[in-house]
Design an enzyme around this catalytic site. Structure first.
Site, PDB file in Angstrom:
ATOM      1  N   GLU A   1      32.541  -1.487 135.568  1.00 56.52           N
ATOM      2  CA  GLU A   1      32.109  -0.958 134.267  1.00 56.52           C
ATOM      3  C   GLU A   1      31.002   0.072 134.402  1.00 56.52           C
ATOM      4  O   GLU A   1      30.755   0.867 133.489  1.00 56.52           O
ATOM      5  CB  GLU A   1      31.667  -2.104 133.347  1.00 56.52           C
ATOM      6  CG  GLU A   1      30.275  -2.657 133.589  1.00 56.52           C
ATOM      7  CD  GLU A   1      30.143  -3.560 134.809  1.00 56.52           C
ATOM      8  OE1 GLU A   1      29.031  -4.059 135.060  1.00 56.52           O
ATOM      9  OE2 GLU A   1      31.155  -3.776 135.518  1.00 56.52           O
TER      10      GLU A   1
ATOM     11  N   CYS B   1      30.543  -9.617 139.283  1.00 52.34           N
ATOM     12  CA  CYS B   1      29.214  -9.989 139.781  1.00 52.34           C
ATOM     13  C   CYS B   1      28.873 -11.421 139.356  1.00 52.34           C
ATOM     14  O   CYS B   1      29.463 -12.362 139.863  1.00 52.34           O
ATOM     15  CB  CYS B   1      28.183  -8.970 139.302  1.00 52.34           C
ATOM     16  SG  CYS B   1      26.611  -9.049 140.211  1.00 52.34           S
TER      17      CYS B   1
ATOM     18  N   HIS C   1      30.482  -3.472 140.366  1.00 53.72           N
ATOM     19  CA  HIS C   1      30.557  -3.324 138.911  1.00 53.72           C
ATOM     20  C   HIS C   1      31.459  -2.164 138.493  1.00 53.72           C
ATOM     21  O   HIS C   1      30.995  -1.024 138.374  1.00 53.72           O
ATOM     22  CB  HIS C   1      29.156  -3.063 138.349  1.00 53.72           C
ATOM     23  CG  HIS C   1      28.259  -4.244 138.371  1.00 53.72           C
ATOM     24  ND1 HIS C   1      28.115  -5.094 137.294  1.00 53.72           N
ATOM     25  CD2 HIS C   1      27.435  -4.721 139.340  1.00 53.72           C
ATOM     26  CE1 HIS C   1      27.236  -6.039 137.597  1.00 53.72           C
ATOM     27  NE2 HIS C   1      26.824  -5.843 138.830  1.00 53.72           N
TER      28      HIS C   1
END
Length: 233
Positions: free
Chosen positions: A205, A86, A203
């Site tokens: 994560e 990002c 994302h």
């Protein structure tokens, strides 16, 4: 192996990244403050999501001048793996470590939604545990994720297999209708020519455990771990 997670003023996804690689996957991980200039102790570098320096001027435009970015460049020049997520992708583009630019979403909205990413290249160190054509269910959260580049750059990325992910539907169909931000050719992630620097807008994560909606994001980190451990053996 040890991950280094870069933190700029305004970064907000560093703890999620640390949890994904350390808490879920059991790897050593440390935060790297933006003023640090030595990265030799790390095996991989992550530039996580956020709003570095408040996104003043442009997203990532000020972060590129942080002392740590010269260290990141040197790390990458030596072949070290770097992934920008990002805002991290935006910083890599602003720094010239990846080509192109991330612009305002074409609908001018900030969107925080789950997306499906089609794996276009499964031979990279970031996607080797995936299969080509596989879809990964991973959330995005951005207002400036519209990837654009000049025609020659796009032709080069496409021809070299440097487009790693595209926005698609759950069945892997890449269509204009499913594009969440206007990115050219539905591009969601790219890699450099050398193959050791990747940027992606969604994302991974935030997709590390089924409890929070899915763990497809682990594909990226597991691929990195397998490839790096193999080189260290």
């Amino acid at each position: 192996m040890k991950f280094g997670i870069v933190v700029f003023p305004g970064t907000w996804s560093e703890k999620d990244t640390h949890h994904a690689v350390n808490g879920v996957l059991g790897q050593d991980a440390e935060y790297i403050w933006h003023g640090d200039e030595a990265l030799d102790q790390y095996d991989a570098i992550v530039l996580p999501g956020g709003f570095s320096y408040g996104d003043f001027l442009r997203c990532g435009a000020i972060a590129r001048f942080s002392p740590v970015m010269e260290a990141v460049r040197n790390f990458a020049d030596k072949g070290g793996p770097v992934v920008g997520i990002c805002n991290g992708f935006q910083v890599l583009c602003e720094s010239g470590l990846l080509p192109g630019v991330l612009m305002r979403n074409d609908h001018l909205e900030f969107r925080c939604i789950w997306t499906d990413l089609k794996v276009e290249n499964d031979t990279t160190m970031f996607t080797s545990t995936a299969t080509k054509g596989q879809t990964l269910h991973i959330p995005m959260s951005h207002g400036e994720g519209n990837y654009q580049a000049d025609e020659a750059t796009i032709e080069k990325l496409e021809g070299n297999g440097q487009v790693v992910f595209r926005y698609a539907d759950a069945a892997g169909n890449v269509t204009p209708e499913i594009n969440p931000n206007g990115s050219i050719n539905n591009i969601a992630g790219i890699i450099n020519e050398r193959g050791n620097v990747m940027g992606m807008m969604p994302h991974p994560e935030k997709a590390s455990e089924k409890l929070i909606g899915g763990d497809d994001g682990n594909v990226i980190f597991k691929s990195m771990i397998e490839n790096i451990v193999a080189t260290l053996a």
